[in-house]
Design a protein around this motif. Structure first.
Motif, PDB file in Angstrom:
ATOM      1  N   GLY A 126       0.814  -1.212   0.000  1.00  0.00           N
ATOM      2  CA  GLY A 126       0.000   0.000   0.000  1.00  0.00           C
ATOM      3  C   GLY A 126       0.846   1.260   0.000  1.00  0.00           C
ATOM      4  O   GLY A 126       0.401   2.315  -0.444  1.00  0.00           O
ATOM      5  N   PHE A 127       2.053   1.152   0.503  1.00  0.00           N
ATOM      6  CA  PHE A 127       2.902   2.349   0.580  1.00  0.00           C
ATOM      7  C   PHE A 127       4.172   2.204  -0.253  1.00  0.00           C
ATOM      8  O   PHE A 127       4.427   2.962  -1.180  1.00  0.00           O
ATOM      9  CB  PHE A 127       3.260   2.636   2.050  1.00  0.00           C
ATOM     10  N   MET A 128       4.969   1.178   0.081  1.00  0.00           N
ATOM     11  CA  MET A 128       6.289   1.053  -0.548  1.00  0.00           C
ATOM     12  C   MET A 128       6.201   0.821  -2.056  1.00  0.00           C
ATOM     13  O   MET A 128       7.055   1.289  -2.814  1.00  0.00           O
ATOM     14  CB  MET A 128       7.079  -0.094   0.109  1.00  0.00           C
ATOM     15  N   LYS A 129       5.175   0.124  -2.488  1.00  0.00           N
ATOM     16  CA  LYS A 129       5.005  -0.162  -3.910  1.00  0.00           C
ATOM     17  C   LYS A 129       4.919   1.134  -4.730  1.00  0.00           C
ATOM     18  O   LYS A 129       5.343   1.174  -5.888  1.00  0.00           O
ATOM     19  CB  LYS A 129       3.731  -0.977  -4.095  1.00  0.00           C
ATOM     20  N   TYR A 130       4.372   2.190  -4.112  1.00  0.00           N
ATOM     21  CA  TYR A 130       4.210   3.465  -4.822  1.00  0.00           C
ATOM     22  C   TYR A 130       5.370   4.424  -4.555  1.00  0.00           C
ATOM     23  O   TYR A 130       5.627   5.324  -5.322  1.00  0.00           O
ATOM     24  CB  TYR A 130       2.877   4.109  -4.415  1.00  0.00           C
ATOM     25  N   TYR A 131       6.033   4.201  -3.431  1.00  0.00           N
ATOM     26  CA  TYR A 131       7.127   5.100  -3.043  1.00  0.00           C
ATOM     27  C   TYR A 131       8.463   4.650  -3.644  1.00  0.00           C
ATOM     28  O   TYR A 131       9.248   5.484  -4.110  1.00  0.00           O
ATOM     29  CB  TYR A 131       7.211   5.139  -1.508  1.00  0.00           C
ATOM     30  N   LEU A 132       8.727   3.359  -3.648  1.00  0.00           N
ATOM     31  CA  LEU A 132      10.032   2.866  -4.082  1.00  0.00           C
ATOM     32  C   LEU A 132      10.141   2.785  -5.598  1.00  0.00           C
ATOM     33  O   LEU A 132       9.149   2.576  -6.299  1.00  0.00           O
ATOM     34  CB  LEU A 132      10.302   1.485  -3.466  1.00  0.00           C
ATOM     35  N   LYS A 133      11.367   2.940  -6.073  1.00  0.00           N
ATOM     36  CA  LYS A 133      11.625   2.846  -7.513  1.00  0.00           C
ATOM     37  C   LYS A 133      12.597   1.690  -7.760  1.00  0.00           C
ATOM     38  O   LYS A 133      13.287   1.244  -6.854  1.00  0.00           O
ATOM     39  CB  LYS A 133      12.284   4.147  -8.022  1.00  0.00           C
ATOM     40  N   LYS A 134      12.675   1.285  -8.997  1.00  0.00           N
ATOM     41  CA  LYS A 134      13.590   0.217  -9.401  1.00  0.00           C
ATOM     42  C   LYS A 134      15.016   0.531  -8.911  1.00  0.00           C
ATOM     43  O   LYS A 134      15.498   1.661  -9.089  1.00  0.00           O
ATOM     44  CB  LYS A 134      13.584   0.093 -10.924  1.00  0.00           C
ATOM     45  N   GLY A 135      15.652  -0.443  -8.285  1.00  0.00           N
ATOM     46  CA  GLY A 135      17.029  -0.244  -7.818  1.00  0.00           C
ATOM     47  C   GLY A 135      17.125   0.260  -6.381  1.00  0.00           C
ATOM     48  O   GLY A 135      18.194   0.204  -5.781  1.00  0.00           O
ATOM     49  N   ASP A 136      16.023   0.761  -5.829  1.00  0.00           N
ATOM     50  CA  ASP A 136      16.045   1.182  -4.422  1.00  0.00           C
ATOM     51  C   ASP A 136      16.276  -0.039  -3.536  1.00  0.00           C
ATOM     52  O   ASP A 136      15.776  -1.134  -3.822  1.00  0.00           O
ATOM     53  CB  ASP A 136      14.710   1.843  -4.037  1.00  0.00           C
ATOM     54  N   GLU A 137      17.016   0.206  -2.457  1.00  0.00           N
ATOM     55  CA  GLU A 137      17.374  -0.937  -1.596  1.00  0.00           C
ATOM     56  C   GLU A 137      16.579  -0.961  -0.299  1.00  0.00           C
ATOM     57  O   GLU A 137      16.332   0.072   0.325  1.00  0.00           O
ATOM     58  CB  GLU A 137      18.870  -0.875  -1.271  1.00  0.00           C
ATOM     59  N   VAL A 138      16.199  -2.172   0.090  1.00  0.00           N
ATOM     60  CA  VAL A 138      15.501  -2.411   1.353  1.00  0.00           C
ATOM     61  C   VAL A 138      16.376  -3.345   2.187  1.00  0.00           C
ATOM     62  O   VAL A 138      16.811  -4.394   1.699  1.00  0.00           O
ATOM     63  CB  VAL A 138      14.128  -3.079   1.100  1.00  0.00           C
TER      64      VAL A 138
END
Lengths: 397, 139
Positions: free
Chosen positions: A93-105
């Motif tokens: 609900g949140f990270m899917k829209y906030y994160l971009k390709k290559g961002d690290e978790v």
């Protein structure tokens, strides 16, 4: 402490699987039964007395949760079905829209499945990169967190206390680090909120997930705490009744404000109301008292285990109230079955942390997890049974 | 068979399992079985020649019941053809389900008769045999 409030203990069981779920005191069960027998109604729907009462009771629990974890506002408390549901909402609900390709978790290999699989799904879906903070002696140390952070690190998502080894993470320090670096800090509190005082503001937590049933409450109720400005941006992963203000045949709609926007459908009203009784009960005992008492039980158990040669303990120096052990050369499940013969309830297995074995070198363990109603006398009985486990296969086979 | 003898047979096969350890040989068909309700998992390899089970190997991590049953199953199956293996499987399942079965066909596998009465442990006793079911579909 307070054993008389737990009807199930009168059956003579020694319940040591509190990390999986806790027993329920009479006041919680009564509160649930009262809802079903005295004032059943849906919430947020009617104008009659019982419906208004339900509304009030339900929202009161939200306030209790707010106070329990020291959140700023009741709008920051969302009722879900459990920790798993809460974490899934954060990711999808949140990270899917906030994160971009290559961002690290950043995660660790000791996380529960519910804090790994959603991230792996998202990795596949949008190309984020899941990385694991190296563990030191199975634990998270701040230095390794610092060294794992890169310019692409956008999120750290870890348990406050793990469910396999019970190690406590330096959450306050990590929270501070995250704030300095603009990293979102997601905390799985399933094993910590039931056992000690947690203050989301002090710890610098952005999202916190935990479950009612691991802290005396009914099953099927979870909490998602999120900072208000973050929850405002969280997309509802479930939509429908109770969360919209209007929708039209031209395809337009409008959703309600927080927290209703994130609670579509009829919620687990009985469960939430019952959870309110659990929170009152825990507050009355005091979380610090619970924490201290559990620690004394654990230390006592560890000292007694030292006297048994054929038992190996894997987590002597951890902060939580969990002891992971094996009887030497016995498969953990056989140990659990053996203990069950003496009405001792423990958990055997990998406890849903299936990649920890890469670090631990032991795939499966027996886990004893305490709560405040356990006693030294119960521990004495467990020790007696473990001491005579040379004949385990006479019982198991 | 008295309970002590049953236990001795299970324990002997748990502590000294027959044909434990997989082989690196492409002739063998590999099946993995997982007990969904617990943590057991076994890998079992079958070598088939001219419609007969020539060899079986296994490995994995499992409880005493699962492990010993794998060992005893292997002893019972080596040298059997598809029809014979099928009869063993059917009788074993009947025994665990508490139905009438032919004990002469099962040999030492009858030691699990009582365990079949405990639902929580029936899955352990049947785990290795799930690989046999998969094999029979392929034979």
């Amino acid at each position: 402490m307070h054993r008389d409030d737990f009807e199930i203990l009168k059956s003579g069981i020694i319940y040591l699987d509190n990390s999986a779920t806790t027993l329920k005191p009479k006041c919680v069960v009564d509160r649930v039964v009262d809802y079903y027998t005295k004032y059943t109604a849906n919430a947020h729907r009617g104008d009659y007395d019982n419906s208004l009462k339900v509304d009030m009771m339900y929202e009161e629990v939200r306030d209790k949760v707010r106070d329990f974890i020291h959140a700023k506002s009741s709008k920051e408390i969302i009722f879900t079905s459990g920790t798993t549901d809460s974490l899934n909402r954060v990711v999808f609900g949140f990270m899917k829209y906030y994160l971009k390709k290559g961002d690290e978790v950043l995660l660790t290999k000791a996380e529960h499945a519910s804090n790994i699989l959603p991230w792996l799904e998202l990795e596949k879906e949008i190309g984020i990169v899941v990385k694991y903070i190296p563990l030191e002696n199975h634990q998270v140390v701040l230095r390794n967190v610092q060294e794992s952070i890169t310019e692409r690190t956008k999120v750290i998502s870890i348990a406050h206390i793990t469910n396999v080894l019970g190690d406590e993470r330096p959450v306050r320090d990590i929270g501070k680090l995250c704030q300095e670096k603009g990293i979102y800090f997601v905390v799985d509190g399933a094993q910590s909120v039931p056992h000690r005082a947690v203050d989301v503001e002090q710890l610098g937590i952005d999202f916190l997930a935990f479950s009612a049933h691991k802290m005396l409450g009914p099953t099927g109720v979870g909490i998602l705490y999120g900072k208000e400005e973050l929850l405002e941006k969280l997309h509802p992963t479930i939509v429908g009744g109770g969360m919209n203000t209007s929708f039209h045949s031209d395809g337009s709609w409008e959703y309600k404000s927080l927290p209703s926007r994130l609670e579509a459908g009829t919620p687990n009203i009985a469960g939430v109301i019952g959870f309110g009784a659990a929170l009152d009960y825990l507050t009355e005992i005091g979380m610090e008292n619970i924490h201290q008492y559990e620690q004394s039980l654990k230390q006592y158990f560890l000292a007694q285990l030292e006297t048994i040669d054929h038992v190996t303990v894997y987590n002597k120096d951890v902060g939580g109230s969990i002891v992971a052990f094996n009887i030497d050369d016995v498969f953990s499940q056989d140990t659990a079955i053996y203990l069950n013969h003496y009405h001792i309830c423990v958990r055997a297995g990998n406890h849903c942390a299936k990649i920890l074995k890469e670090d631990l070198q032991v795939k499966n363990t027996c886990r004893v997890s305490f709560y405040f109603y356990n006693t030294k006398e119960e521990i004495d009985e467990v020790i007696r049974v473990l001491k005579r486990s040379k004949d385990i296969f006479r019982i198991v086979l | 068979m008295d309970p002590n003898s049953r236990r001795d047979i299970m324990l002997e096969n748990y502590q000294h399992p027959f044909h434990r350890g997989l082989v690196e040989d492409e002739d063998y068909l590999l099946f993995n079985t997982n007990n969904e309700s617990c943590i057991d998992h076994l890998d079992i390899q079958y070598q088939i020649e001219d419609g007969t089970i020539k060899d079986i190997r296994f490995d994995g991590e499992a409880c005493a019941v699962s492990m010993s049953a794998a060992s005893l199953m292997i002893k019972a199956l080596i040298g059997k053809n598809k029809d014979e293996a099928k009869v063993i499987l059917e009788n074993y399942k009947k025994m665990l389900a508490g139905e009438d079965y032919d004990a002469t066909i099962l040999g030492e596998l009858v030691v699990y008769e009582d365990i079949g009465k405990q639902p929580s442990r029936r899955r352990c006793a049947i785990l290795a045999f799930e690989s046999l079911e998969k094999l029979l579909e392929k034979m």
